[in-house]
Design an enzyme around this catalytic site. Structure first.
Site, PDB file in Angstrom:
ATOM      1  CD  GLU A 104     138.735 -26.978 -87.979  1.00 25.11           C
ATOM      2  OE1 GLU A 104     139.528 -26.825 -88.929  1.00 25.11           O
ATOM      3  OE2 GLU A 104     137.502 -26.950 -88.116  1.00 25.11           O
TER       4      GLU A 104
ATOM      5  CD  GLU B   4     131.514 -26.960 -87.783  1.00 26.74           C
ATOM      6  OE1 GLU B   4     131.639 -26.194 -88.754  1.00 26.74           O
ATOM      7  OE2 GLU B   4     131.813 -28.161 -87.803  1.00 26.74           O
TER       8      GLU B   4
END
Length: 283
Positions: A167, A172
């Site tokens: 990932e 974010e």
């Protein structure tokens, strides 16, 4: 999605990279019926490449210039995905294309037992990238409990699961801070991660979030400023997952283990604006 229970990994190979273990941060997605995959290899035309180094050629993009989400490029994930103790119910109704932007909106409304709704899109089984520069220009919502993300998962997730698939969290952001997180997750006898943060002014204005990814490293940028480099050369620290194709994800979560369970409902509805998503290959 993710985050940050820390334990130092003492294997000697990890001297090359600081790694943290995580157990509560698994990112999963709804099962998507396979369709033909577009492996992005051929150049396409795009006038605005001013933020991109000269050695890159644009190979895929969504400029969001239409009137609806292009479902030849994007899948909608729907429902309560049961991850990270999040409180949103994902549905296509919370994603729109308007004024040259993808607009993902979190709302206070109860559906499927969840007190909030939002949207999550991915390119799984439609478009994959393997190395290159992956970037998006995004304006973020601010408020307690809001968790927008621009990220990628290994295209083989259906066969090997997470974290074996790998990932890459390109961007974010949580709550109302000015901190941006860039993180990679993978498997070394369990889930491990490496990442750093950077601080920016006015995250509620447009910024370009990107990674430069090749067989040796993953580099994270905000507005072309490098702030994190992950070493993946020669499968160091079992990072072979990052030599394989990945697909792209955009979502706006509400509450969860990372931002916390407090939601500032006075900020709802709140929207994440994505001006474009572009993928470049090295010439």
């Amino acid at each position: 999605m993710k985050k940050y229970l820390v334990s130092f990994i003492t294997s000697i190979s990890f001297i090359l990279m600081l790694v943290f273990s995580t157990s509560s941060c698994k990112k999963t997605q709804a099962v998507v019926t396979p369709t033909p995959v577009t492996v992005i290899t051929q150049p396409v035309t795009q006038a605005d490449t001013s933020t991109v180094p000269a050695n890159y050629t644009l190979v895929w993009a969504d400029e969001f210039n239409g009137t609806a989400v292009d479902t030849s490029k994007w899948n909608f994930e729907t429902g309560n995905l049961n991850v990270n103790n999040e409180k949103e119910y994902y549905q296509a109704a919370n994603a729109a294309v308007a004024n040259g932007n993808l607009v993902i909106t979190a709302k206070k409304e109860t559906i499927g037992g969840q007190p909030y709704t939002s949207a999550r899109l991915n390119t799984q089984n439609k478009v994959t990238a393997q190395f290159g520069r992956i970037e998006a220009r995004i304006k973020l919502p601010l408020g307690a409990g809001l968790w927008p993300a621009f990220w990628m998962l290994g295209a083989n997730i259906s066969s090997v699961s997470w974290p074996q698939c790998g990932e890459m969290d390109i961007m974010e952001h949580i709550n109302a801070t000015n901190v941006i997180y860039g993180t990679m997750h993978w498997n070394v006898n369990g889930a491990v991660q490496y990442g750093l943060t950077t601080q920016i002014a006015n995250p509620d204005q447009y910024h370009v979030y990107a990674i430069d990814w090749d067989a040796n490293s993953i580099k994270w940028y905000v507005d072309n400023a490098l702030y994190c480099t992950g070493n993946i050369q020669n499968n160091v620290n079992n990072t072979g997952a990052f030599q394989l194709p990945f697909f792209i994800i955009l979502n706006l979560a509400v509450a969860g283990d990372f931002p916390g369970q407090t939601v500032d409902e006075s900020q709802l509805p709140a929207s994440m604006y994505v001006d474009y998503v572009r993928v470049y290959k090295s010439k």
